[in-house]
Design a protein around this motif. Sequence first.
Motif, PDB file in Angstrom:
ATOM      1  N   GLU A  39       2.405   1.801  -3.541  1.00  0.00           N
ATOM      2  CA  GLU A  39       1.403   2.280  -4.497  1.00  0.00           C
ATOM      3  C   GLU A  39       1.077   3.747  -4.230  1.00  0.00           C
ATOM      4  OE1 GLU A  39      -3.185   1.308  -5.750  1.00  0.00           O
ATOM      5  OE2 GLU A  39      -1.676  -0.270  -5.865  1.00  0.00           O
ATOM      6  N   PHE A  40       0.942   4.110  -2.972  1.00  0.00           N
ATOM      7  CA  PHE A  40       0.651   5.509  -2.620  1.00  0.00           C
ATOM      8  C   PHE A  40       1.761   6.443  -3.110  1.00  0.00           C
ATOM      9  CE2 PHE A  40       1.245   9.105   0.257  1.00  0.00           C
ATOM     10  CZ  PHE A  40      -0.006   9.706   0.208  1.00  0.00           C
TER      11      PHE A  40
ATOM     12  N   MET B 242       0.825  -1.204   0.000  1.00  0.00           N
ATOM     13  CA  MET B 242       0.000   0.000   0.000  1.00  0.00           C
ATOM     14  C   MET B 242       0.868   1.267   0.000  1.00  0.00           C
ATOM     15  SD  MET B 242      -2.999  -1.194   2.662  1.00  0.00           S
ATOM     16  CE  MET B 242      -3.955   0.309   2.428  1.00  0.00           C
ATOM     17  N   MET B 243       1.966   1.227   0.732  1.00  0.00           N
ATOM     18  CA  MET B 243       2.861   2.377   0.791  1.00  0.00           C
ATOM     19  C   MET B 243       3.485   2.660  -0.569  1.00  0.00           C
ATOM     20  SD  MET B 243       6.444   2.812   2.873  1.00  0.00           S
ATOM     21  CE  MET B 243       7.221   1.575   1.814  1.00  0.00           C
TER      22      MET B 243
ATOM     23  N   LYS C 284       1.116   9.106  -6.156  1.00  0.00           N
ATOM     24  CA  LYS C 284       1.084  10.512  -5.745  1.00  0.00           C
ATOM     25  C   LYS C 284       2.277  11.306  -6.249  1.00  0.00           C
ATOM     26  CE  LYS C 284       0.439  13.499  -1.708  1.00  0.00           C
ATOM     27  NZ  LYS C 284      -0.750  14.157  -2.290  1.00  0.00           N
TER      28      LYS C 284
ATOM     29  N   ARG D 271      -4.280  11.090  -8.057  1.00  0.00           N
ATOM     30  CA  ARG D 271      -4.912  10.894  -6.763  1.00  0.00           C
ATOM     31  C   ARG D 271      -4.765   9.436  -6.344  1.00  0.00           C
ATOM     32  NH1 ARG D 271     -11.324  12.011  -5.415  1.00  0.00           N
ATOM     33  NH2 ARG D 271     -11.237  11.447  -3.191  1.00  0.00           N
ATOM     34  N   PRO D 272      -4.209   9.147  -5.176  1.00  0.00           N
ATOM     35  CA  PRO D 272      -4.041   7.762  -4.718  1.00  0.00           C
ATOM     36  C   PRO D 272      -5.375   7.033  -4.608  1.00  0.00           C
ATOM     37  CG  PRO D 272      -2.715   9.251  -3.389  1.00  0.00           C
ATOM     38  CD  PRO D 272      -3.617  10.113  -4.235  1.00  0.00           C
ATOM     39  N   THR D 273      -5.354   5.742  -4.908  1.00  0.00           N
ATOM     40  CA  THR D 273      -6.579   4.931  -4.885  1.00  0.00           C
ATOM     41  C   THR D 273      -6.414   3.718  -3.973  1.00  0.00           C
ATOM     42  OG1 THR D 273      -5.775   3.758  -6.850  1.00  0.00           O
ATOM     43  CG2 THR D 273      -7.253   5.625  -7.214  1.00  0.00           C
ATOM     44  N   LEU D 274      -5.867   3.931  -2.808  1.00  0.00           N
ATOM     45  CA  LEU D 274      -5.615   2.820  -1.899  1.00  0.00           C
ATOM     46  C   LEU D 274      -6.891   2.169  -1.395  1.00  0.00           C
ATOM     47  CD1 LEU D 274      -2.652   4.127   0.291  1.00  0.00           C
ATOM     48  CD2 LEU D 274      -2.580   2.526  -1.611  1.00  0.00           C
ATOM     49  N   THR D 275      -7.992   2.919  -1.378  1.00  0.00           N
ATOM     50  CA  THR D 275      -9.228   2.395  -0.800  1.00  0.00           C
ATOM     51  C   THR D 275      -9.870   1.305  -1.639  1.00  0.00           C
ATOM     52  OG1 THR D 275     -10.452   4.202  -1.856  1.00  0.00           O
ATOM     53  CG2 THR D 275      -9.739   4.536   0.428  1.00  0.00           C
TER      54      THR D 275
END
Length: 330
Positions: free
Chosen positions: A60-61, A57-58, A65, A71-75
């Motif tokens: 990808e963020f 996740m880190m 970004k 815009r990050p799409t971690l959700t």
Amino acid sequence: MSNFLNVSPSPHIKGTESVDKLMYGVIFAMLPALAVSVYFFGLGALYVTLVSVASAMMFEFLIVKYLLKQRPTLTDGSAALTGLLLAFNVPTHLPIHILLIGSLVAIGIAKMSFGGLGQNPLNPALVGRVFLLISFPVDMTKWPLPNPMYFGLDATTGATPLAIVKEGLRNGESFSSLLDKLPSTLDLFIGYTGGSMGEISAVALLLGGVYMLFRKIITWHIPVSIFATIAVFTGILWAVNPEHFAPPMFHLLTGGVVLGAIYMATDMVTSPMSTTGQLVYGVGIGLLTVIIRVWGAYPEGISFAILLMNIYTTLINRYIKPKRFGEVQK
């Protein structure tokens, strides 16, 4: 303009499913196998899982970004699922720096370099796993042995059942002479065996698979075709020479066959669209898995088999197309 109106030709199908629901549905389906792994391997399983998910996740963020300036799409859960799948494919005592490299390769190279979710041609978690296997073969082949209710981080290591059989047959031993060194079929089914989190507890992985079938996250075509192909071809070899080849049930319950067939080969992005194409895809994975296991250098073959068939997914989609919506059979 910040908002665009997307116009597309008919038909327009409205549904309640979303990327978020699908991703979190797969994650939920994997929780029983994770719980069994923590029971047998202790805190190491939980530690590796948390580090793998958090690092995926880190990365990808940071990439989205600061490199892609988006815009990050971690959700949406895709990065978390990639991290979870990677954790299921590595030893539970893998050094943290190696695990971080695997997460970076899975997210940064296999996923984001192609444009992100929905555009990657290969399964990101498997790319990370194979990269680590080739780059760090010693660390990636020291598998923990089960130690129920053990809550330490340093696990006792040993060979997996596949490695024991591979080495024994290579040295001229018969399969029957190796049975004393192997866990029983019941132990393999429950999870009392050495390996990664994705190699133990077929019952927990199958339970998650049933849930995903019920939720219609996956269909039966790919898993069943993989299981059937492996069973048929290993059954033929076993019938020809039972002392030189392992029986079908052994191949189905060992290694990452159940994890690969249900959770990784069924990835919507890297698998064919049509049901016929999925059957061809599954047969190819099953056949390649048997070939690599029996005649290849590695005792396991499901990861390489899935990645090789990922490459042919575009070709399968080109020649085996799904029926057009509303098309009337002639």
